[in-house]
Design an enzyme around this catalytic site. Structure first.
Site, PDB file in Angstrom:
ATOM      1  N   GLN A  20       0.875  -1.048   0.004  1.00  0.00           N
ATOM      2  CA  GLN A  20      -0.109  -0.019  -0.096  1.00  0.00           C
ATOM      3  C   GLN A  20       0.731   1.421  -0.063  1.00  0.00           C
ATOM      4  O   GLN A  20       1.945   1.224   0.691  1.00  0.00           O
ATOM      5  CB  GLN A  20      -0.749   0.019   1.336  1.00  0.00           C
ATOM      6  CG  GLN A  20      -1.838  -0.835   1.294  1.00  0.00           C
ATOM      7  CD  GLN A  20      -2.958  -0.953   2.502  1.00  0.00           C
ATOM      8  OE1 GLN A  20      -3.470   0.186   2.728  1.00  0.00           O
ATOM      9  NE2 GLN A  20      -2.881  -1.951   3.231  1.00  0.00           N
TER      10      GLN A  20
HETATM   11  P1  GTP Z   1      -0.702  -6.032   0.169  1.00  0.00           P
HETATM   12  O1  GTP Z   1      -0.184  -7.065   1.418  1.00  0.00           O
HETATM   13  O2  GTP Z   1      -1.685  -5.037   0.335  1.00  0.00           O
HETATM   14  O3  GTP Z   1       0.581  -5.448  -0.257  1.00  0.00           O
HETATM   15  O4  GTP Z   1      -0.994  -7.147  -1.051  1.00  0.00           O
HETATM   16  P2  GTP Z   1      -0.286  -8.458  -1.310  1.00  0.00           P
HETATM   17  O5  GTP Z   1       0.344  -8.368  -2.541  1.00  0.00           O
HETATM   18  O6  GTP Z   1       0.124  -9.344  -0.065  1.00  0.00           O
HETATM   19  O7  GTP Z   1      -1.614  -9.197  -2.027  1.00  0.00           O
HETATM   20  P3  GTP Z   1      -2.526 -10.545  -1.467  1.00  0.00           P
HETATM   21  O8  GTP Z   1      -1.588 -11.882  -1.251  1.00  0.00           O
HETATM   22  O9  GTP Z   1      -3.071 -10.007   0.066  1.00  0.00           O
HETATM   23  O10 GTP Z   1      -3.648 -10.750  -2.444  1.00  0.00           O
HETATM   24  C1  GTP Z   1      -4.381  -9.917  -3.079  1.00  0.00           C
HETATM   25  C2  GTP Z   1      -5.605 -10.619  -3.337  1.00  0.00           C
HETATM   26  O11 GTP Z   1      -5.169 -11.230  -4.775  1.00  0.00           O
HETATM   27  C3  GTP Z   1      -6.319 -11.590  -2.843  1.00  0.00           C
HETATM   28  O12 GTP Z   1      -7.843 -11.725  -2.937  1.00  0.00           O
HETATM   29  C4  GTP Z   1      -5.723 -12.863  -3.291  1.00  0.00           C
HETATM   30  O13 GTP Z   1      -6.479 -14.111  -3.300  1.00  0.00           O
HETATM   31  C5  GTP Z   1      -5.465 -12.383  -4.945  1.00  0.00           C
HETATM   32  N1  GTP Z   1      -4.599 -13.263  -5.725  1.00  0.00           N
HETATM   33  C6  GTP Z   1      -3.364 -13.501  -5.106  1.00  0.00           C
HETATM   34  N2  GTP Z   1      -2.551 -14.177  -6.131  1.00  0.00           N
HETATM   35  C7  GTP Z   1      -3.709 -14.499  -7.148  1.00  0.00           C
HETATM   36  C8  GTP Z   1      -3.352 -15.101  -8.547  1.00  0.00           C
HETATM   37  O14 GTP Z   1      -2.445 -15.684  -8.934  1.00  0.00           O
HETATM   38  N3  GTP Z   1      -4.839 -15.013  -9.087  1.00  0.00           N
HETATM   39  C9  GTP Z   1      -5.550 -14.689  -8.911  1.00  0.00           C
HETATM   40  N4  GTP Z   1      -6.782 -14.591  -9.542  1.00  0.00           N
HETATM   41  N5  GTP Z   1      -5.769 -13.826  -7.336  1.00  0.00           N
HETATM   42  C10 GTP Z   1      -4.824 -13.814  -6.824  1.00  0.00           C
END
Ligand code: GTP
Ligand code: MG
Length: 171
Positions: free
Chosen positions: A62
């Site tokens: 974020q």
């Molecule tokens: P921050 O902690 O806010 O920086 O986000 P992050 O990069 O850690 O993302 P996070 O792992 O929380 O995933 C964000 C959203 O994307 C979640 O709803 C996951 O289920 C979804 N997501 C993650 N990887 C994939 C993927 O390969 N395909 C799809 N369709 N959704 C995904």
């Protein structure tokens, strides 16, 4: 006996790109969590491969937390940079953050390996890893080993290829 080399990895990339989902997938199944929520600040996670023990700094992507990233650059021995391949609108923001990272004094002159995960390949409008690579101008990175893999963090597709590359380069 059983001693694995310890490696600190920074997991970076925009919010919602899938960083925490990816790191969760790399942990043993009994350590994986079901519900993943947006990371606040950062979280320290661990996973092991055959020869290495990784400590991951899973940073929040974020905007309000991105200024935390640089405080961990010195400790990082490798970087995992995650991109949401379906988020075309923010590809330019991802590139800006990558460029800022590459120009940082604690990164610029180091041969730190960078593993790019072009994530969310399952989405219908996802760009290919070749296209993501072009938009981020990865071919301009000449002084660091890097590698890009297309991944689907929901199924784990592509993750092992990336981890194998990382293990080979830091191991
Ligand atoms: P921050 O902690 O806010 O920086 O986000 P992050 O990069 O850690 O993302 P996070 O792992 O929380 O995933 C964000 C959203 O994307 C979640 O709803 C996951 O289920 C979804 N997501 C993650 N990887 C994939 C993927 O390969 N395909 C799809 N369709 N959704 C995904
Ligand atoms: Mg997260």
């Amino acid at each position: 006996l059983g001693l694995k080399k310890e490696v600190n990895v920074l997991c970076l990339g925009l919010d919602n790109s899938g960083k925490t989902t990816i790191i969760n997938r790399l942990k043993p199944s009994n350590a994986q969590v079901q519900d993943i929520v947006p990371t606040i600040g950062f979280s320290i996670e661990k996973f092991k491969t055959s020869s290495l023990s990784f400590t991951v700094f899973d940073m929040s992507g974020q905007g309000r937390y991105r200024n935390l990233w640089e405080h961990y650059y010195k400790e990082g021995q490798a970087i995992i940079f995650v991109i949401d391949s379906a988020d075309k609108l923010r590809m330019v923001v991802a590139k800006e953050e990558l460029d800022t990272l590459l120009n940082h004094p604690d990164i610029k002159h180091r041969r730190i390996p960078i593993l790019f995960f072009a994530n969310k390949m399952d989405m219908r409008d996802a760009l290919t890893s070749v296209k993501v690579s072009q938009l981020l101008c990865l071919e301009n990175i000449k002084d660091k080993p890097w590698h890009i893999c297309a991944t689907n963090a929901l199924t784990g597709d592509g993750l092992q290829e990336g981890v194998d590359w990382l293990q080979g380069i830091v191991g």
